[in-house]
Design an enzyme around this catalytic site. Structure first.
Site, PDB file in Angstrom:
ATOM      1  NE  ARG A 162      29.161  36.308  40.560  1.00 58.07           N
ATOM      2  CZ  ARG A 162      28.901  36.705  40.958  1.00 58.07           C
ATOM      3  NH1 ARG A 162      28.553  37.838  41.358  1.00 58.07           N
ATOM      4  NH2 ARG A 162      28.847  36.153  42.064  1.00 58.07           N
ATOM      5  CE1 TYR A 217      21.888  46.598  39.391  1.00 62.04           C
ATOM      6  CE2 TYR A 217      23.563  43.745  39.098  1.00 62.04           C
ATOM      7  CZ  TYR A 217      22.929  45.641  39.431  1.00 62.04           C
ATOM      8  OH  TYR A 217      23.327  46.229  40.746  1.00 62.04           O
ATOM      9  CG  LEU A 260      32.782  41.502  45.765  1.00 56.99           C
ATOM     10  CD1 LEU A 260      34.305  41.010  46.729  1.00 56.99           C
ATOM     11  CD2 LEU A 260      31.717  41.002  46.869  1.00 56.99           C
ATOM     12  N   GLY A 301      27.698  32.533  50.052  1.00 56.82           N
ATOM     13  CA  GLY A 301      27.467  31.715  50.970  1.00 56.82           C
ATOM     14  C   GLY A 301      28.280  30.902  51.377  1.00 56.82           C
ATOM     15  NE  ARG A 316      27.752  37.897  51.818  1.00 59.60           N
ATOM     16  CZ  ARG A 316      26.415  37.349  51.774  1.00 59.60           C
ATOM     17  NH1 ARG A 316      25.574  38.115  52.412  1.00 59.60           N
ATOM     18  NH2 ARG A 316      26.289  36.459  51.172  1.00 59.60           N
ATOM     19  CB  ALA A 344      24.722  37.606  37.827  1.00 57.58           C
ATOM     20  NE  ARG A 403      25.080  28.135  49.402  1.00 57.68           N
ATOM     21  CZ  ARG A 403      25.810  27.733  50.218  1.00 57.68           C
ATOM     22  NH1 ARG A 403      25.739  27.611  51.326  1.00 57.68           N
ATOM     23  NH2 ARG A 403      27.499  27.612  49.303  1.00 57.68           N
TER      24      ARG A 403
HETATM   25  C1  LIG Z   1      29.331  44.816  48.429  1.00 54.50           C
HETATM   26  C2  LIG Z   1      28.586  43.647  46.853  1.00 54.50           C
HETATM   27  C3  LIG Z   1      28.755  44.386  46.294  1.00 54.50           C
HETATM   28  C4  LIG Z   1      28.739  43.286  45.129  1.00 54.50           C
HETATM   29  N1  LIG Z   1      28.984  43.859  43.691  1.00 54.50           N
HETATM   30  C5  LIG Z   1      28.476  42.874  42.912  1.00 54.50           C
HETATM   31  C6  LIG Z   1      29.691  42.932  41.895  1.00 54.50           C
HETATM   32  O1  LIG Z   1      29.788  44.712  41.254  1.00 54.50           O
HETATM   33  N2  LIG Z   1      28.985  42.218  40.578  1.00 54.50           N
HETATM   34  C7  LIG Z   1      28.424  40.576  40.947  1.00 54.50           C
HETATM   35  O2  LIG Z   1      27.822  40.077  39.544  1.00 54.50           O
HETATM   36  N3  LIG Z   1      28.292  40.708  42.054  1.00 54.50           N
HETATM   37  C8  LIG Z   1      28.055  41.369  43.355  1.00 54.50           C
HETATM   38  N4  LIG Z   1      28.366  41.228  44.123  1.00 54.50           N
HETATM   39  C9  LIG Z   1      27.326  39.453  44.594  1.00 54.50           C
HETATM   40  C10 LIG Z   1      29.376  38.902  45.222  1.00 54.50           C
HETATM   41  O3  LIG Z   1      29.542  38.727  44.433  1.00 54.50           O
HETATM   42  C11 LIG Z   1      28.978  37.295  45.947  1.00 54.50           C
HETATM   43  O4  LIG Z   1      27.967  36.781  44.335  1.00 54.50           O
HETATM   44  C12 LIG Z   1      27.483  37.576  46.783  1.00 54.50           C
HETATM   45  O5  LIG Z   1      28.167  38.586  47.929  1.00 54.50           O
HETATM   46  C13 LIG Z   1      27.310  36.570  47.594  1.00 54.50           C
HETATM   47  O6  LIG Z   1      28.027  35.701  47.816  1.00 54.50           O
HETATM   48  P1  LIG Z   1      29.225  35.728  48.914  1.00 54.50           P
HETATM   49  O7  LIG Z   1      28.263  34.804  50.212  1.00 54.50           O
HETATM   50  O8  LIG Z   1      30.572  35.483  49.149  1.00 54.50           O
HETATM   51  O9  LIG Z   1      29.353  37.459  49.709  1.00 54.50           O
HETATM   52  C14 LIG Z   1      28.326  42.142  45.148  1.00 54.50           C
HETATM   53  C15 LIG Z   1      27.391  41.634  46.995  1.00 54.50           C
HETATM   54  C16 LIG Z   1      27.852  42.574  47.756  1.00 54.50           C
HETATM   55  C17 LIG Z   1      27.932  42.242  48.995  1.00 54.50           C
END
Ligand SMILES: Cc1cc2nc3c(=O)[nH]c(=O)nc-3n(C[C@H](O)[C@H](O)[C@H](O)COP(=O)(O)O)c2cc1C
Length: 411
Positions: free
Chosen positions: A243, A196, A42, A313, A335, A193, A283
């Site tokens: 990833r 990028y 994140l 999700g 999240r 993923a 999703r």
């Molecule tokens: C604020 C934020 C920052 C994120 N940063 C990254 C990241 O640095 N690398 C990555 O692969 N995914 C990143 N993501 C995607 C999350 O790892 C995750 O795949 C996405 O939020 C969906 O999962 P969730 O529904 O559990 O949040 C980010 C998502 C959010 C909301």
């Protein structure tokens, strides 16, 4: 005797009913995980001057459990890989040193910690690049996305990497992986993923090359697999994950046949024997709506021989279902883990799960939209100041308008 056996049986049944699949142990290669709830990578944008800051000690250790698996935020591998302010790097000695106390803190609590290696490719701007040059990519096609008010280009037109330059980028991933190990990380996750650089090679919406890195599926996957090979040779395949988001179309990076792409990669990765493959479910790749597990990753899960992680999700029930039904070995939470640093405990005791507070998300996003405008038009090197409403403890988070577009809310 009979009633004693009956009681034993009842207790056994009760125990089975109480089993929470997400909280069962799992052996991932050499790592003994005590549960299957993974902290997803994140981006926090709190690393001043590309250096992770001491406050990250608190953020990561709050989310560490003994035997838990954490993936650090996307961490830039080289100067050309930059595209967002205040993201951490792993190309310099100073950055390696800055990561050490953070990694140590996670280890002190028994966590297993991987560093996510990131190059943004064309999701960048001249101001982030050495000598103000164009960002690099698989293509010279610019992104069309504009900031909300349309006043200035969010991303600069990229420069297509020449074939002979590609080994240098592969090498940068290799060095970054070595640096991550030196910083103390248990391993690395290659960020392939969400649109990028690696994804810009994988997807046919973007990759318009005519050399051996473009065209056929095999050619488009070549760059990512060369990185996997170089990194695995450097630090050992048992410390490497990747990833991927074959179904995603973030940053205008979609593919005309995501099933074939995901499956090809899953099979090709087997040849390198890497530790895990983490895939993002369809999703939340851009929909912002919650729905049943679509099972779209099932063929890739079946084809890949290492640990398979899904994310996107998930909540408690569908995460348990994914593990119980063998759809995934581990589930990455983004999240929810931000808003609930003690997520595994909350799942265990069926405690209330705080949502990621859309109101705060909105407020943070509005604040960041103006900050982002600045960030994209000229790289601000001022130290960020975080108001108490954005303290690290409360699970709220900031986000760029891009991240909001991509992940929205799922409530
Ligand atoms: C604020 C934020 C920052 C994120 N940063 C990254 C990241 O640095 N690398 C990555 O692969 N995914 C990143 N993501 C995607 C999350 O790892 C995750 O795949 C996405 O939020 C969906 O999962 P969730 O529904 O559990 O949040 C980010 C998502 C959010 C909301």
């Amino acid at each position: 005797m009979e009633s004693c056996r009956g009681k034993q049986q009842q207790e056994e049944e009760k125990k089975n009913n109480d089993i929470i699949p997400l909280l069962t142990p799992y052996k991932m290669g050499n790592f003994n995980l005590s549960h299957r709830i993974v902290l997803a990578p994140l981006t926090r944008q709190r690393s001043y001057d590309y250096l992770p800051q001491p406050h990250a000690i608190l953020y990561y250790s709050q989310r560490t459990t003994n035997g838990g698996f954490l993936i650090a935020e996307a961490t830039v591998i080289s100067e050309t890989g930059r595209g967002y302010i205040h993201t951490p790097g792993i190309w310099s000695k100073e950055q390696v040193e800055a990561w050490k106390p953070i990694v140590d803190a996670v280890h002190a609590k028994g966590g297993i910690f991987f560093c996510q290696l990131w190059h943004v490719g064309r999701a960048s701007n001249h101001d982030f690049q050495p000598k103000g040059e164009a960002p690099i990519s698989s293509t010279d096609k610019p992104l069309q996305e504009l900031p909300a008010d349309g006043t200035s280009a969010l991303f600069s037109s990229p420069r297509r990497l020449r074939t002979e330059e590609i080994p240098q980028i592969v090498n940068e991933f290799r060095i970054a992986a070595r640096n991550a190990i030196e910083a103390g990380f248990n391993g690395v996750e290659i960020h392939g993923a969400y649109g990028y650089l690696i994804d810009q090679f994988l997807k046919d919406q973007v990759n318009d090359r005519t050399d051996q890195y473009g065209g056929s599926l095999e050619n488009r996957c070549r760059f990512s697999l060369e990185i996997v090979e170089a990194v695995a040779n450097e630090i050992g395949a048992d410390r490497v994950g990747i990833r991927l988001s074959p179904f995603g179309d973030c940053l205008e990076c979609g593919d005309s046949n995501p099933e074939a792409l995901g499956l090809y990669m899953a099979k090709a990765l087997n040849k390198h024997g890497i530790l895990y493959c983490s895939m993002v479910d369809k999703r939340t790749t851009k929909c912002g709506k919650k729905c049943d597990i679509p099972q779209n990753l099932l063929p890739m899960r079946r084809a890949f021989s290492g640990t398979f992680i899904v994310g996107g999700g998930y909540g408690r029930e569908d995460g348990n279902k994914a593990v119980a039904e063998g759809y995934a070995d581990l589930v990455a939470y983004g999240r929810l883990f931000l808003a609930n640093p003690d997520l595994p405990r909350r799942f265990e005791y069926r405690k209330k799960i705080r949502s990621h507070i859309p109101r705060i998300w909105k407020a943070a996003t509005e604040e960041n939209q103006s900050k982002n405008k600045l960030m994209r038009t000229r790289t601000s090197l001022t130290k960020p100041s975080y108001s108490s409403s954005h303290s690290l403890e409360d699970g709220q988070f900031e986000s760029s308008s891009y991240l909001q577009n991509c992940f929205g809310t799922i409530d």
